[in-house]
Write an enzyme that holds these catalytic residues in place. Sequence first.
Site, PDB file in Angstrom:
ATOM      1  NE  ARG A   1      -2.872   0.383   3.280  1.00  0.00           N
ATOM      2  CZ  ARG A   1      -2.032   0.686   4.295  1.00  0.00           C
ATOM      3  NH1 ARG A   1      -1.453   1.818   4.720  1.00  0.00           N
ATOM      4  NH2 ARG A   1      -2.274  -0.256   5.364  1.00  0.00           N
TER       5      ARG A   1
ATOM      6  CE1 TYR B   1     -16.579  12.082 -14.879  1.00  0.00           C
ATOM      7  CE2 TYR B   1     -15.854  12.280 -12.621  1.00  0.00           C
ATOM      8  CZ  TYR B   1     -16.634  11.586 -13.980  1.00  0.00           C
ATOM      9  OH  TYR B   1     -16.594  10.046 -13.684  1.00  0.00           O
TER      10      TYR B   1
ATOM     11  CG  ASP C   1      -9.968  16.842 -14.106  1.00  0.00           C
ATOM     12  OD1 ASP C   1      -9.157  16.113 -15.234  1.00  0.00           O
ATOM     13  OD2 ASP C   1     -10.822  16.230 -13.698  1.00  0.00           O
TER      14      ASP C   1
ATOM     15  CE  LYS D   1     -12.960   8.643 -17.582  1.00  0.00           C
ATOM     16  NZ  LYS D   1     -13.243   9.891 -17.035  1.00  0.00           N
TER      17      LYS D   1
HETATM   18  C1  LIG Z   1     -13.711  10.366 -15.662  1.00  0.00           C
HETATM   19  C2  LIG Z   1     -13.550  11.660 -15.173  1.00  0.00           C
HETATM   20  C3  LIG Z   1     -13.061  11.870 -13.817  1.00  0.00           C
HETATM   21  C4  LIG Z   1     -13.105  10.690 -12.679  1.00  0.00           C
HETATM   22  O1  LIG Z   1     -12.276   9.662 -12.924  1.00  0.00           O
HETATM   23  P1  LIG Z   1     -12.587   8.114 -12.652  1.00  0.00           P
HETATM   24  O2  LIG Z   1     -11.156   7.278 -13.301  1.00  0.00           O
HETATM   25  O3  LIG Z   1     -13.784   7.612 -13.413  1.00  0.00           O
HETATM   26  O4  LIG Z   1     -12.443   8.056 -11.228  1.00  0.00           O
HETATM   27  C5  LIG Z   1     -12.487  13.116 -13.327  1.00  0.00           C
HETATM   28  N1  LIG Z   1     -12.420  14.085 -14.253  1.00  0.00           N
HETATM   29  C6  LIG Z   1     -12.964  14.099 -15.632  1.00  0.00           C
HETATM   30  C7  LIG Z   1     -12.709  15.339 -16.407  1.00  0.00           C
HETATM   31  C8  LIG Z   1     -13.144  12.815 -15.975  1.00  0.00           C
HETATM   32  O5  LIG Z   1     -13.535  12.784 -17.230  1.00  0.00           O
END
Ligand SMILES: *Cc1c(COP(=O)(O)O)cnc(C)c1O
Length: 368
Positions: free
Chosen positions: A58, A110, A180, A205
Amino acid sequence: MSGSDGGGDDAWRFGTRAVHAGLTPDPTYGSVIPAIHQTSTFAQRAVGEFVEDYDYARSANPTRSALELALGVLEGGLGSAFSSGMAAIHALITAVCSAGDHVVMPADLYGGTYRLMDKVLTRFGLTYTLVDQTDLDAVAAAVTETTRVVWVETPTNPMLNVVDIPEIVERARGAFVAVDNTFATPVNQRPLELGADAAVHSVTKYLGGHSDTVGGAVVVRDPAVHEQVRFVQNAIGAVPGPFDCFLVHRGLRTLHLRMAAHAAAAEAVVGFLRGAPGVSDVRWPGFSGMVSFRHPDAIGIAGRARLFTLAESLGGVESLIEVPQAMTHQSVEGSAAAVPADLVRLSCGVEAPEDLVEDLRAAIAGAP
Ligand SMILES: *Cc1c(COP(=O)(O)O)cnc(C)c1O
């Protein structure tokens, strides 16, 4: 033994870094790709005597460390990996904020980030303000004495608005600026180079890029903040498993190639959509594969598309289509972050662009 030390060479261009960052041939057998350390613990030679910081997985794992090094190289800071994008966002906010602190967030963001703030973190004494971050005066007005973090998403999800990071930093009055960077990726935008304090990713993503794993990342500039993030990473424990780290790291190695192909596909799709019957408000930031548009039969189009798979998420090599209001953005329904019901969001993959255009042409032609 030849091969880089994994930290990369400062003179290397992005594509070279993407291929090599974090990877050093295995010292035992020379395997070019290091072994996946699928282990929960590490043998100690004597009590308290272990290799580097590897005592329990961890806290640290070599496969994760390799990915974290690579993430840091690509964003230009110090990286930490998490089990999801939401875990990464939670870790950064909880590492930086305490009860009583205020967070400025984009009005168009998001849905999960909004839900984390509105439904969870407010219960622990954080407050927030949603603001349209394309309106810089509104951003300046939203920052107060108690503002600890200005959260930025650009391009925004799902409206694909572009926010000027240096202009936001200038108006943050010393607050911590976190971006982000999931939609842009470090190929197109490196927030730390633009003055932000942190870049955050859902590596689920584009960074992973193959729709085969869920993960997150935080990359920060300041070593003291990095230590705080790592403390939370270990204390909360939302760490990715070694195999997930391996998959994301493999994805990073073709990031620059994939992003170019995603953009070429999106450009072709946008060219078609701009003249398509019933379509309005076509949005594409000019990079990445994310496109949105409005059409009265949004739900019908999403159902009729065949090559575009009807699914949430984005950033994989295969194209996806969704209706945000009904699918990914339910958590912002009724709030200031609500999205229009006739909006369609596309994640253009790396298929032949002509095939993507033909699929959309047929799906739109079927509208009543
Ligand atoms: C998908 C997404 C998240 C969250 O990520 P997860 O891997 O689904 O927890 C946060 N910000 C953006 C812009 C996203 O597209």
